[in-house]
Design a protein around this motif. Sequence first.
Motif, mmCIF file in Angstrom:
data_model
loop_
_atom_site.group_PDB
_atom_site.id
_atom_site.type_symbol
_atom_site.label_atom_id
_atom_site.label_comp_id
_atom_site.label_asym_id
_atom_site.label_seq_id
_atom_site.Cartn_x
_atom_site.Cartn_y
_atom_site.Cartn_z
ATOM 1 N N ASN A 37 0.844 -1.201 0.000
ATOM 2 C CA ASN A 37 0.000 0.000 0.000
ATOM 3 C C ASN A 37 0.883 1.257 0.000
ATOM 4 N N CYS A 38 0.278 2.380 -0.409
ATOM 5 C CA CYS A 38 1.099 3.598 -0.517
ATOM 6 C C CYS A 38 0.657 4.678 0.469
ATOM 7 N N GLU A 39 0.049 4.260 1.590
ATOM 8 C CA GLU A 39 -0.500 5.249 2.526
ATOM 9 C C GLU A 39 0.569 6.089 3.227
ATOM 10 N N LYS A 40 1.616 5.420 3.723
ATOM 11 C CA LYS A 40 2.642 6.185 4.461
ATOM 12 C C LYS A 40 3.974 6.110 3.725
ATOM 13 N N MET A 41 3.907 6.373 2.439
ATOM 14 C CA MET A 41 5.126 6.186 1.655
ATOM 15 C C MET A 41 6.147 7.293 1.922
ATOM 16 N N ARG A 42 7.397 6.898 1.772
ATOM 17 C CA ARG A 42 8.520 7.816 2.019
ATOM 18 C C ARG A 42 8.723 8.650 0.754
ATOM 19 N N ILE A 43 8.906 9.960 0.931
ATOM 20 C CA ILE A 43 9.102 10.855 -0.207
ATOM 21 C C ILE A 43 10.616 10.978 -0.489
ATOM 22 N N THR A 44 10.975 10.804 -1.723
ATOM 23 C CA THR A 44 12.387 10.857 -2.096
ATOM 24 C C THR A 44 12.781 12.292 -2.451
ATOM 25 N N SER A 45 13.906 12.743 -1.906
ATOM 26 C CA SER A 45 14.332 14.121 -2.165
ATOM 27 C C SER A 45 15.042 14.230 -3.512
ATOM 28 N N LYS A 46 15.170 15.461 -3.970
ATOM 29 C CA LYS A 46 15.863 15.746 -5.234
ATOM 30 C C LYS A 46 17.329 15.303 -5.117
ATOM 31 N N GLU A 47 17.937 15.564 -3.941
ATOM 32 C CA GLU A 47 19.351 15.220 -3.732
ATOM 33 C C GLU A 47 19.551 13.706 -3.819
ATOM 34 N N GLU A 48 18.599 12.955 -3.259
ATOM 35 C CA GLU A 48 18.728 11.488 -3.291
ATOM 36 C C GLU A 48 18.685 10.965 -4.727
ATOM 37 N N VAL A 49 17.733 11.504 -5.516
ATOM 38 C CA VAL A 49 17.598 11.053 -6.909
ATOM 39 C C VAL A 49 18.852 11.443 -7.697
ATOM 40 N N LEU A 50 19.341 12.667 -7.439
ATOM 41 C CA LEU A 50 20.548 13.129 -8.123
ATOM 42 C C LEU A 50 21.757 12.268 -7.731
ATOM 43 N N GLY A 51 21.795 11.880 -6.463
ATOM 44 C CA GLY A 51 22.875 11.004 -5.986
ATOM 45 C C GLY A 51 22.855 9.662 -6.724
ATOM 46 N N ILE A 52 21.655 9.101 -6.886
ATOM 47 C CA ILE A 52 21.527 7.814 -7.596
ATOM 48 C C ILE A 52 21.929 8.003 -9.063
ATOM 49 N N PHE A 53 21.461 9.113 -9.641
ATOM 50 C CA PHE A 53 21.782 9.410 -11.051
ATOM 51 C C PHE A 53 23.310 9.486 -11.249
ATOM 52 N N ASN A 54 23.985 10.226 -10.362
ATOM 53 C CA ASN A 54 25.448 10.359 -10.480
ATOM 54 C C ASN A 54 26.146 9.021 -10.269
ATOM 55 N N SER A 55 25.619 8.250 -9.354
ATOM 56 C CA SER A 55 26.189 6.937 -9.080
ATOM 57 C C SER A 55 25.991 6.001 -10.281
ATOM 58 N N VAL A 56 24.811 6.090 -10.903
ATOM 59 C CA VAL A 56 24.515 5.279 -12.095
ATOM 60 C C VAL A 56 25.498 5.629 -13.223
ATOM 61 N N LEU A 57 25.816 6.927 -13.328
ATOM 62 C CA LEU A 57 26.725 7.381 -14.392
ATOM 63 C C LEU A 57 28.191 7.314 -13.946
ATOM 64 N N LYS A 95 18.794 17.272 -18.291
ATOM 65 C CA LYS A 95 19.188 17.896 -17.021
ATOM 66 C C LYS A 95 17.963 17.931 -16.100
ATOM 67 N N ASN A 96 18.124 18.492 -14.922
ATOM 68 C CA ASN A 96 17.038 18.552 -13.920
ATOM 69 C C ASN A 96 16.334 17.192 -13.809
ATOM 70 N N ILE A 97 17.088 16.187 -13.451
ATOM 71 C CA ILE A 97 16.571 14.816 -13.420
ATOM 72 C C ILE A 97 15.369 14.709 -12.483
ATOM 73 N N SER A 98 14.266 14.140 -12.978
ATOM 74 C CA SER A 98 13.056 14.064 -12.156
ATOM 75 C C SER A 98 12.694 12.628 -11.764
ATOM 76 N N SER A 99 13.018 11.660 -12.621
ATOM 77 C CA SER A 99 12.734 10.273 -12.227
ATOM 78 C C SER A 99 13.640 9.283 -12.951
ATOM 79 N N LEU A 100 13.828 8.140 -12.296
ATOM 80 C CA LEU A 100 14.677 7.081 -12.840
ATOM 81 C C LEU A 100 13.912 5.767 -12.791
ATOM 82 N N ASN A 101 14.168 4.935 -13.786
ATOM 83 C CA ASN A 101 13.559 3.605 -13.781
ATOM 84 C C ASN A 101 14.659 2.585 -14.065
ATOM 85 N N ILE A 102 14.981 1.782 -13.049
ATOM 86 C CA ILE A 102 16.043 0.788 -13.229
ATOM 87 C C ILE A 102 15.398 -0.545 -13.573
ATOM 88 N N ARG A 103 15.639 -0.984 -14.797
ATOM 89 C CA ARG A 103 15.049 -2.256 -15.271
ATOM 90 C C ARG A 103 16.073 -3.361 -15.162
#
Lengths: 173, 311
Positions: B62-82, B123-131
């Motif tokens: 369920n998505c009732e109390k889901m954790r919100i991901t920050s911009k910095e976290e997504v950017l961190g994953i993006f940089n790590s992916v690259l 630029k301005n990465i907004s979402s990532l999908n790791i398949r």
Amino acid sequence: MIIKMVLSASIIALSTLVGYLISSSFENRIKQLNALIFAIKIMDAEMNYSKNYLGEIINKLALNNDETIGIFFTNINNALNHSFGKDFSHIWNDAVEMTFKTGSLSKTDIKLLKDFGKRFGKIDLQNQKNIFEYFYRRFDLQLEEAINEKEKKSRVYRNLGVSVGIMIVVILI
Amino acid sequence: MSKNLDHIFSKFPESLQRALFTLPDTVKDAMEEIRVKVNGAVTIYASGKEYFLHQDNRFRENCEKMRITSKEEVLGIFNSVLNYSVYAYEDELSNGYVTIQGGHRVGICGKTVIQDGKVRTIKNISSLNIRRSREIIGISEKYIQYILRDNKSIYNTLIVSPPKCGKTTLLRDLIRNLSMRGFKVGVVDERSEIAGMHEGIMQNDLGIRTDILDGCPKDKGMIMMIRSMSPDIIATDEIGKEEDVYAVECALNAGINLITTIHGYTFEDLMNSNIKKLISKKIFNRIIILSNIPTTGCVNKIINSNNELII
């Protein structure tokens, strides 16, 4: 009398050594700046021509450099291997702090080096080239300043070391 | 945990890694995608179910109390992916995805930068999908008999399926299987998804007689393979461009057999695609149609070039 002579010689030797140590820090700064500029040129070539990943470039630099610059890149390499998603600019910043805090580089050199790491690996090739060009100019200016400073102050500190030693001996006698 | 997933999890910051590691093995094994959004959720897709990361750092349906991901976290994953090396991924970024170690594909969304009418970067990465890329050894065993013409050649084979139905997984195992049966296979791995090459080492088992041309456009790579490696079979993923047709014809003229894949659902889809010419010429003697019903990677049917059912 013999004790007095030995003591005087020791004081002069010690103060001369201190003078030499201070003057050698000017020499070290030039060495480190030269090594940094050389390392940055390698990074530039590896990025532009080989398009190697930053981790591979840092690893090569860690293996192929010794002394302080080698330690600097080894620190980054270790942090990169255990960072998992940590921003590279933080890793670079921490490594600069850890390696050069007590070394011969000036505060301006250190600030420049930190700034260099801020946008590293986050921009495209063309902008990365522009960044390299900018920092080459800045580091060259720092090197020029370090050479001038060495010429002006290095001999002064060496002579001062010997003179202070002789002065202390004269006062004590 | 499989090494395969290790490559994906290592791209996440420590807090998210902890949550991923605590997932039940059943979910980890079936994991297909991880999606991460700025100011949004971390979502896992596995066995047709969605799992949302909650504020207590655990995944639930369920998505009732889901954790919100920050911009910095997504950017961190993006940089790590690259690998902190945006400059090395310019071409991939202009396509909207990159392939990481292990052959996993990471889709990237954000603000596109256009230059001369083409996407230059994002630029301005907004979402990532790791398949997740899967390697299922032996999955092709059941179907290999329909592909083998004799001990020295195979039928030219086309695997047709919609996205996420396992065409690359089947292709990968077919390559391994044929390589182990004595065929020299040349793989043109444009997106590094088949072999998952990393620093010259293949991350997936493609057999002992397989050569891989990594990151090379298919049309150019097929011709390079013909000239340089004298393969018995050329394998490549997701053909569909007009340039690919010429390369396929070159391979056939050189007496080389072909295995490849294409997006689609039916034989009719092929007749409406860019490779219509190849289908009309009855180049592909075996067409394997996949679907995800009842499960991902099911072989719906195998037909011949006349659209006649084989199984």
